[in-house]
Design a protein around this motif. Sequence first.
Motif, short mmCIF file in Angstrom:
data_model
loop_
_atom_site.label_atom_id
_atom_site.label_comp_id
_atom_site.label_asym_id
_atom_site.label_seq_id
_atom_site.Cartn_x
_atom_site.Cartn_y
_atom_site.Cartn_z
N LEU A 158 1.13 -0.92 -0.01
CA LEU A 158 0.03 -0.32 0.26
C LEU A 158 1.16 1.81 -0.49
CD1 LEU A 158 -2.86 -1.38 2.73
CD2 LEU A 158 -3.03 -1.19 -0.36
N ALA A 159 2.34 0.81 0.01
CA ALA A 159 2.99 2.17 -0.19
C ALA A 159 2.69 2.39 -1.54
CB ALA A 159 4.39 1.65 0.63
N PHE A 160 2.71 1.99 -2.33
CA PHE A 160 2.50 2.09 -3.78
C PHE A 160 1.70 2.25 -4.87
CE2 PHE A 160 6.16 -0.43 -2.32
CZ PHE A 160 7.27 0.42 -2.89
N VAL A 161 0.70 1.63 -4.06
CA VAL A 161 -1.04 2.16 -4.76
C VAL A 161 -2.01 1.95 -2.85
CG1 VAL A 161 -2.89 0.74 -5.93
CG2 VAL A 161 -0.33 0.37 -6.48
N PRO A 162 -2.47 3.53 -2.70
CA PRO A 162 -3.03 3.66 -1.39
C PRO A 162 -4.12 2.55 -1.55
CG PRO A 162 -2.98 5.68 -2.70
CD PRO A 162 -2.43 4.03 -3.20
N LEU A 163 -4.64 2.21 -0.06
CA LEU A 163 -5.98 2.06 0.59
C LEU A 163 -6.76 2.50 1.34
CD1 LEU A 163 -8.15 -0.77 0.19
CD2 LEU A 163 -7.19 -1.21 2.81
N VAL A 164 -7.68 3.05 0.24
CA VAL A 164 -8.44 4.26 0.53
C VAL A 164 -8.43 4.23 1.67
CG1 VAL A 164 -10.40 5.88 -0.13
CG2 VAL A 164 -9.02 5.44 -1.91
N ALA A 165 -9.39 3.07 2.22
CA ALA A 165 -10.10 2.54 3.56
C ALA A 165 -9.15 2.71 5.05
CB ALA A 165 -10.66 1.91 3.69
N ALA A 166 -7.91 3.28 4.02
CA ALA A 166 -6.80 3.42 5.12
C ALA A 166 -5.93 3.91 4.69
CB ALA A 166 -6.51 2.08 5.40
N SER A 167 -6.25 5.53 4.33
CA SER A 167 -5.33 5.98 3.72
C SER A 167 -3.89 7.05 5.15
CB SER A 167 -6.20 7.78 3.39
OG SER A 167 -7.01 8.14 4.59
N THR A 168 -4.47 6.32 5.89
CA THR A 168 -3.06 7.35 6.84
C THR A 168 -2.23 6.29 6.36
OG1 THR A 168 -4.73 8.92 8.20
CG2 THR A 168 -2.58 8.64 8.85
N TYR A 169 -2.83 4.94 7.21
CA TYR A 169 -1.61 3.87 7.26
C TYR A 169 -1.34 3.91 5.93
CZ TYR A 169 0.11 -1.43 6.82
OH TYR A 169 0.59 -2.34 6.65
N SER A 170 -1.31 4.16 4.91
CA SER A 170 -0.85 4.29 3.37
C SER A 170 0.03 5.22 2.79
CB SER A 170 -1.81 4.22 1.92
OG SER A 170 -2.94 3.26 1.95
N ALA A 171 -0.28 5.86 3.86
CA ALA A 171 0.07 7.20 3.47
C ALA A 171 1.66 7.02 4.16
CB ALA A 171 -0.31 8.70 4.14
N THR A 172 2.06 6.55 5.27
CA THR A 172 2.74 6.42 6.83
C THR A 172 4.23 5.43 5.58
OG1 THR A 172 2.04 4.79 7.76
CG2 THR A 172 1.85 6.94 8.25
N LYS A 173 3.41 4.17 4.90
CA LYS A 173 4.35 3.21 4.36
C LYS A 173 4.27 4.11 3.20
CE LYS A 173 3.23 -0.01 7.38
NZ LYS A 173 4.57 -0.56 8.18
N ALA A 174 3.87 4.66 2.53
CA ALA A 174 4.15 5.74 1.58
C ALA A 174 6.08 6.48 1.69
CB ALA A 174 3.58 6.01 0.52
N ALA A 175 5.18 6.71 2.96
CA ALA A 175 6.75 7.86 3.93
C ALA A 175 8.27 6.82 4.17
CB ALA A 175 6.44 8.56 5.07
N ILE A 176 7.59 5.98 4.28
CA ILE A 176 8.74 4.75 5.57
C ILE A 176 9.35 4.61 3.87
CG2 ILE A 176 9.33 2.70 6.07
CD1 ILE A 176 9.25 4.43 8.35
N HIS A 177 8.76 4.72 3.05
CA HIS A 177 9.26 3.98 1.17
C HIS A 177 10.18 4.52 0.91
CE1 HIS A 177 10.25 2.69 -2.29
NE2 HIS A 177 9.45 3.76 -2.91
N SER A 178 10.30 5.76 0.73
CA SER A 178 10.94 7.25 0.76
C SER A 178 11.85 7.67 1.70
CB SER A 178 10.16 8.92 0.90
OG SER A 178 10.70 9.88 0.77
N TYR A 179 11.58 7.48 2.37
CA TYR A 179 13.49 7.48 3.72
C TYR A 179 14.00 6.39 3.81
CZ TYR A 179 14.47 6.77 8.85
OH TYR A 179 15.31 6.17 9.56
N THR A 180 12.97 5.03 3.60
CA THR A 180 14.26 4.47 2.88
C THR A 180 15.10 4.23 1.96
OG1 THR A 180 12.82 2.52 4.04
CG2 THR A 180 14.20 1.34 3.36
N ILE A 181 14.75 4.96 0.57
CA ILE A 181 15.96 5.26 -0.43
C ILE A 181 16.51 6.30 0.48
CG2 ILE A 181 15.89 6.08 -2.31
CD1 ILE A 181 12.65 4.82 -2.85
#
Length: 253
Positions: free
Chosen positions: A140-163
């Motif tokens: 969900l870091a790469f395609v968000p789940l609308v029903a869990a939008s904040t969760y998806s956003a945090t995982k996208a942020a950790i993906h970016s941070y990891t890079i």
Amino acid sequence: MKRTGNTILITGGGSGIGEALAQRFHDAGNTVIIAGRRRDALEAAIAGRANMHAMTLDIESADAIEAFAKTLVAAHPALNVVINNAGIMRYEDIGARRDLADAEATITTNLLGPIRLNNALVDHLKAQADAAIVNVTSGLAFVPLVAASTYSATKAAIHSYTISLRDALAGQVEVIELAPPAVQTDLTPGQRTREGYQPLDEFADEVVALFGQSPTPAEILVERVKFLRFAEAEGRFDAALEAITQLARGSGH
């Protein structure tokens, strides 16, 4: 990341993905410390296993993380691998005004938690041989789940941070991202038995096999997560977003 002889910390290690990976890494000949809020769950996860240890950790508290890191390094000075796995997932309706407590807790646990813990341990890890940090994200870091939008956003942020972290620590600490698909765990109500989700043991076995590759991939991606991970690159983003949105609606979210 070497396969055996490590001293590994896994947050959120008392259940689900964290517990399954902790036990497999322990079976492979590593010393494993699991951390989480619930002492009873941690003790159950390490029962009967030598060189497997439990420590309580409140991942929401910056002060608790700093204190935990000092205690951890004092008790386990050989620590050379940190797996940031602790996380929460809450369903939310962002289309209307609401109480933001769940969203704020999700950001604190899923985003600030790993950043704070890595910050507390990075200097120690840089001094260790074969050091590694593994940040657990999500498909969900790469395609968000609308029903869990904040969760998806945090995982996208950790993906970016990891890079960024991988580049900053190049040549000092190996930085790996583990992006699970939907897995049968207790992350959300009913998820442990939800049809279409990957069985936990199957997922954990596949992950350990991927960690066994040499060199270790920068991204640990089981087959089931590639539908989301590469959706945008393959021109399938809108279709993937629609597919997981409909799947969530079918399960009541």
